[in-house]
Structures are given as structure tokens and as C-alpha cells.
Design a protein around this motif. Structure first.
Motif, PDB file in Angstrom:
ATOM      1  N   HIS A  59       0.895  -1.078  -0.064  1.00  0.00           N
ATOM      2  CA  HIS A  59       0.157  -0.026  -0.082  1.00  0.00           C
ATOM      3  C   HIS A  59       0.703   1.184   0.038  1.00  0.00           C
ATOM      4  CE1 HIS A  59      -2.622   2.855   1.526  1.00  0.00           C
ATOM      5  NE2 HIS A  59      -3.861   2.450   1.135  1.00  0.00           N
ATOM      6  N   PRO A  60       0.490   2.417  -0.803  1.00  0.00           N
ATOM      7  CA  PRO A  60       1.515   3.416  -0.758  1.00  0.00           C
ATOM      8  C   PRO A  60       1.459   4.431   0.548  1.00  0.00           C
ATOM      9  CG  PRO A  60      -0.605   3.912  -1.936  1.00  0.00           C
ATOM     10  CD  PRO A  60      -0.636   2.313  -1.720  1.00  0.00           C
ATOM     11  N   LYS A  95      -4.638   8.865   0.488  1.00  0.00           N
ATOM     12  CA  LYS A  95      -3.334   8.109   0.443  1.00  0.00           C
ATOM     13  C   LYS A  95      -2.483   9.101  -0.306  1.00  0.00           C
ATOM     14  CE  LYS A  95      -4.271   6.478  -4.537  1.00  0.00           C
ATOM     15  NZ  LYS A  95      -3.310   7.151  -5.086  1.00  0.00           N
ATOM     16  N   PRO A  98       2.798   9.360  -5.106  1.00  0.00           N
ATOM     17  CA  PRO A  98       4.279   8.914  -5.288  1.00  0.00           C
ATOM     18  C   PRO A  98       5.055  10.258  -4.924  1.00  0.00           C
ATOM     19  CG  PRO A  98       3.131   7.882  -7.071  1.00  0.00           C
ATOM     20  CD  PRO A  98       2.201   8.795  -6.310  1.00  0.00           C
ATOM     21  N   GLU A 136       0.220  -0.832   4.660  1.00  0.00           N
ATOM     22  CA  GLU A 136      -0.278   0.214   5.002  1.00  0.00           C
ATOM     23  C   GLU A 136      -0.076   1.025   6.179  1.00  0.00           C
ATOM     24  OE1 GLU A 136      -4.673   2.672   4.882  1.00  0.00           O
ATOM     25  OE2 GLU A 136      -4.721   0.556   4.545  1.00  0.00           O
TER      26      GLU A 136
END
Length: 206
Positions: A59-60, A95, A98, A136
Motif C-alpha cells: 500500500h502506498p 492516500k 508517489p 499500509e
């Protein structure tokens, strides 16, 4: 396809006294790669030498914002969560993109979802909501000095914004109306902050 030595996010060094608990990765196989989630099935060697399988999701990472209004109430959301098939009560969250700075993400998510900007921010800590099958993490931020503007919801995002008192949130938690793990952890931080047990270091918004 088999992968070896996959890099997990947020890896922390294992303390010497915990080495006897560590599982060693032997092989890693990609199961699914979607727009949001990345799933793997690994073969690992257990501390006793046995071999086992571990399935998990990369998870990011995300942020959550505990936004304090001047009257002491909290900015909250009601949002339909498809896997649960329910409308959930939550603190604002979202979230990380990047390479995105975590405070910048917290500011972006608060503005996009609620329309609020904050003049002061404080980092509280981090939580891991599903340690058994996901990498996460959620960074916890407090915000105050709120000023309301226009929301900037993502395409396909639908949620209601409302305010609630601490007592209301605690009652909903007790009665099972509020069950979201990150929001429950946020309430723990909030209670301890308000009592003075867990002080915060506030900083002006950049």
C-alpha cells in the motif's frame, strides 16, 4: 513470475532481541497489480526452520487529519465504503501520491475533501491499520485555525462533511456506529492530547 528481496516500505531495523521472531523471505511472487493495490504471495522460512506462505498487499501509505474547529468540535466525514457496503464515519484522510510530502498530503486532502485550510499543523504519529496482510501506514496530523473555502473533490468522490463533538464521537464508538480503525486511533490521540498527556508541537502552515 518470482521476485526475490522485494523492498517493503517503511522497513525499520529489527532489534537484536527480536531476531528470533523474524521470518526470512525465500521467494516472492506477484499476484495482482492494480491502479491502487499490489498483491504478493511469498514463501518464507519460519524461526523454527519450517516453510510457510504469506499473502499481503503493498500500500502506498496515507494520511489522516484531526481538524479542530474553534468551538472544539471536529471536522468529520460520512462516506460510502464499497468493501463494507456501508456509509462510515471517519476523520478526513487520503492516500499519498508517489513522492509526496506527508504534511503536503494532509493539507491537500483536508482542502479537497472538506474545503478547510488550517493555519497550524502538528504531527501526532503513525498507525498501521491492517498489519496481518498489508504494509499500509497512516500518518496522523492535527490541524487548527481552520478557514472554510470550496471543496475540490476528486472525480467520482462523494462524501458528506459535518462536525461532531468529542463526546458524540466517543458515544458513537461505544455504540458501534463508528468502527473505522484509523478514526478510533485518532480518537485515542485526541483524548490524550486534550488531557495534556500527549502534547503536540504545532507549526505554522508552510
Amino acid at each position: 513470475m518470482t521476485f526475490v528481496h522485494h523492498a517493503f516500505p517503511n522497513n525499520a531495523p529489527i532489534a537484536a532481541q527480536d531476531q528470533h521472531l523474524v521470518e526470512q523471505t525465500l521467494h516472492q511472487a506477484e499476484v495482482f497489480k492494480g491502479h491502487f493495490l499490489h498483491a504478493f504471495r511469498d514463501q518464507v522460512r519460519l524461526p523454527n526452520g519450517d516453510i510457510a506462505t504469506r499473502e499481503y498487499v503493498i500500500h502506498p501509505g496515507a494520511v489522516m487529519v484531526i481538524a479542530l474547529l474553534d468551538d472544539g468540535r471536529l471536522v468529520m466525514e460520512r462516506q460510502y465504503r464499497y468493501p463494507m457496503q456501508q456509509v462510515m464515519i471517519e476523520f478526513p484522510a487520503g492516500k499519498l501520491d508517489p513522492g509526496e510530502d506527508r504534511l503536503a498530503c494532509a493539507q491537500r486532502e483536508l482542502l479537497e475533501e472538506t474545503g478547510y485550510r488550517a493555519t497550524e499543523w502538528a504531527h501526532a504519529g503513525v498507525l498501521h491499520p491492517v498489519i496481518s496482510y498489508s504494509t499500509e501506514f497512516i500518518d496522523i496530523w492535527f490541524a487548527r485555525g481552520l478557514r472554510l473555502g470550496e471543496r475540490q473533490l476528486d472525480q467520482g468522490e462523494f462524501l458528506d462533511v459535518f462536525s461532531a463533538s468529542v463526546d458524540e464521537l466517543l458515544a458513537w464508538s461505544r455504540d458501534g456506529q463508528l468502527t473505522d480503525a484509523k478514526t478510533l486511533t485518532g480518537l485515542l490521540w485526541l483524548q490524550n492530547h486534550l488531557s495534556g498527556a500527549w502534547p503536540l508541537r504545532w507549526q505554522p502552515a508552510p
